[in-house]
Design a protein around this motif. Structure first.
Motif, PDB file in Angstrom:
ATOM      1  N   SER A  24       0.826  -1.200   0.000  1.00 32.34           N
ATOM      2  CA  SER A  24       0.000   0.000   0.000  1.00 32.34           C
ATOM      3  C   SER A  24       0.866   1.258   0.000  1.00 32.34           C
ATOM      4  O   SER A  24       0.614   2.208  -0.751  1.00 32.34           O
ATOM      5  N   TYR A  25       1.909   1.265   0.827  1.00 34.44           N
ATOM      6  CA  TYR A  25       2.801   2.433   0.865  1.00 34.44           C
ATOM      7  C   TYR A  25       3.601   2.560  -0.436  1.00 34.44           C
ATOM      8  O   TYR A  25       3.873   3.680  -0.898  1.00 34.44           O
ATOM      9  N   ARG A  26       3.969   1.428  -1.043  1.00 36.54           N
ATOM     10  CA  ARG A  26       4.672   1.495  -2.330  1.00 36.54           C
ATOM     11  C   ARG A  26       3.762   2.071  -3.423  1.00 36.54           C
ATOM     12  O   ARG A  26       4.185   2.942  -4.194  1.00 36.54           O
ATOM     13  N   LEU A  27       2.539   1.575  -3.495  1.00 34.67           N
ATOM     14  CA  LEU A  27       1.600   2.056  -4.510  1.00 34.67           C
ATOM     15  C   LEU A  27       1.318   3.551  -4.332  1.00 34.67           C
ATOM     16  O   LEU A  27       1.211   4.290  -5.322  1.00 34.67           O
ATOM     17  N   LEU A  28       1.195   3.982  -3.081  1.00 34.94           N
ATOM     18  CA  LEU A  28       0.940   5.394  -2.815  1.00 34.94           C
ATOM     19  C   LEU A  28       2.120   6.248  -3.277  1.00 34.94           C
ATOM     20  O   LEU A  28       1.947   7.307  -3.910  1.00 34.94           O
ATOM     21  N   ALA A  29       3.319   5.799  -2.972  1.00 38.43           N
ATOM     22  CA  ALA A  29       4.522   6.531  -3.407  1.00 38.43           C
ATOM     23  C   ALA A  29       4.574   6.619  -4.927  1.00 38.43           C
ATOM     24  O   ALA A  29       4.893   7.679  -5.501  1.00 38.43           O
ATOM     25  N   GLU A  30       4.272   5.512  -5.592  1.00 34.88           N
ATOM     26  CA  GLU A  30       4.279   5.506  -7.062  1.00 34.88           C
ATOM     27  C   GLU A  30       3.193   6.441  -7.628  1.00 34.88           C
ATOM     28  O   GLU A  30       3.425   7.127  -8.638  1.00 34.88           O
ATOM     29  N   ALA A  31       2.047   6.488  -6.976  1.00 33.04           N
ATOM     30  CA  ALA A  31       0.943   7.327  -7.461  1.00 33.04           C
ATOM     31  C   ALA A  31       1.324   8.796  -7.460  1.00 33.04           C
ATOM     32  O   ALA A  31       0.799   9.586  -8.257  1.00 33.04           O
ATOM     33  N   PHE A  32       2.231   9.174  -6.537  1.00 34.68           N
ATOM     34  CA  PHE A  32       2.652  10.579  -6.468  1.00 34.68           C
ATOM     35  C   PHE A  32       4.067  10.787  -7.033  1.00 34.68           C
ATOM     36  O   PHE A  32       4.667  11.852  -6.809  1.00 34.68           O
ATOM     37  N   GLY A  33       4.590   9.789  -7.721  1.00 42.00           N
ATOM     38  CA  GLY A  33       5.870   9.958  -8.382  1.00 42.00           C
ATOM     39  C   GLY A  33       7.036  10.143  -7.448  1.00 42.00           C
ATOM     40  O   GLY A  33       8.025  10.807  -7.796  1.00 42.00           O
ATOM     41  N   MET A  34       6.967   9.532  -6.273  1.00 45.35           N
ATOM     42  CA  MET A  34       8.068   9.669  -5.318  1.00 45.35           C
ATOM     43  C   MET A  34       9.246   8.782  -5.714  1.00 45.35           C
ATOM     44  O   MET A  34       9.084   7.762  -6.365  1.00 45.35           O
TER      45      MET A  34
END
Length: 332
Positions: free
Chosen positions: A322-332
């Motif tokens: 979940s934290y990985r997907l969130l980071a990817e969603a915001f281009g981190m």
């Protein structure tokens, strides 16, 4: 948008406190690698379902296990303690990890009445002294006790050139008022779901009085997020959270964070299901695109640029994802 992590270290059904703390360390390291800004740990007492009660001890461990991310408390329940002792604890952490330590302060008990009585045994505690304690703490951190102070001349050691970043944590208007009046940083616990608290951040920003250290208001909001590949999977993972917080609302603290299987087989009443539907409105559950859209909408709603993300799932690998997907969603 700045994204951070709040971890409460729930002990999941079938696991131990030691295993949970190892998972907390893994999550902190992942957050460090992914570019999350902060990693905060909470203070709760006398709970079988939570693995840590001493944020400052865990902060020392997590800061040593990471390299870049800021690590702090979300938060220290200041009315239990001496402001002087809290200042010395966090100055020592700051000396060990310069520029990486946050000191989030709360005024809630962090536990049931019995643990509060034990923590405060032998001392008189007045919750109304919390604003004065905040002043004392800042004076100790920056070695600026006023001449007329009852402990004038006292220094908090170690003496260092930097200080931890202080935040006032709250889930209602009360702390927003204190933070605005004192020109302090404010962290709003949106995921608590306190009725009538939605305007807390707006009040804080509109009534902020600049201070020596903070000429401009700084606010973040802590939100509950579960992100998965599909909306159905995210909703399924969230059933554990539904049962855990429903039980808490009903005055029953579970001994562990339930599995999806336990949550799905629970005999909910119609009222229970209605409460779960109502509470889910404040949570952000869905695909990366759905979560991103909700957070951007909340960013406009609150007028802030930082969200502290709380993700609770029984499946630890799903939590990491979940934290990985969130980071990817915001281009981190």
């Amino acid at each position: 948008m700045i994204l951070s992590v709040l971890d409460q270290s729930q002990i999941c059904e079938g696991r131990t406190a030691s295993q949970t703390l190892a998972e907390t360390t893994r999550l902190a390291q992942l957050a460090d690698e992914l570019g999350y800004h902060r990693y905060w740990v909470s203070e709760h007492h006398a709970s079988r379902a939570l693995a840590h009660s001493s944020p400052e001890v865990l902060i020392a461990h997590l800061a040593a296990a990471t390299s870049r991310i800021r690590v702090g408390s979300g938060g220290i329940m200041l009315p239990h303690y001496s402001a002087y002792k809290v200042a010395e604890n966090f100055k020592l952490l700051e000396a060990l990890h310069p520029g990486r330590i946050d000191l989030g302060l709360g005024r809630a008990p962090g536990g049931m009445p019995l643990s509060t009585r034990a923590l405060q045994e032998g001392k008189f505690v007045d919750i109304d002294r919390y604003p004065e304690q905040v002043d004392d703490l800042n004076a100790y951190l920056y070695d600026k006790l006023p001449a007329g102070h009852r402990f004038a001349g006292l220094q908090a050691s170690p003496l260092i050139p930097t200080a931890p970043e202080v935040w006032l944590l709250g889930s209602s208007l009360g702390t927003a008022q204190i933070a605005a009046r004192k020109g302090a940083n404010y962290a709003y616990a949106q995921f608590f779901g306190v009725p009538g608290s939605e305007d807390a951040v707006h009040y804080y920003k509109e009534n902020f009085k600049p201070s020596e250290r903070h000429p401009e208001p700084r606010a973040l909001a802590a939100v509950m997020v579960i992100c998965a590949d599909t909306e159905e999977e995210a909703s399924r993972l969230a059933t554990s959270t539904d049962l855990f917080f429903l039980s808490l609302e009903q005055g029953r603290m579970l001994d562990w964070f339930p599995s999806v299987e336990t949550a799905e087989s629970y005999p909910y009443t119609d009222y229970d299901r209605e409460r779960i539907r109502a509470v889910r409105q404040r949570r952000i559950i869905g695909t990366p695109a759905q979560v991103r859209a909700r957070l951007l909408n909340m960013q406009d709603q609150f007028g802030i640029d930082e969200f502290m993300v709380v993700t609770l799932t029984h499946d630890f690998e799903a939590r990491l994802k979940s934290y990985r997907l969130l980071a990817e969603a915001f281009g981190m």
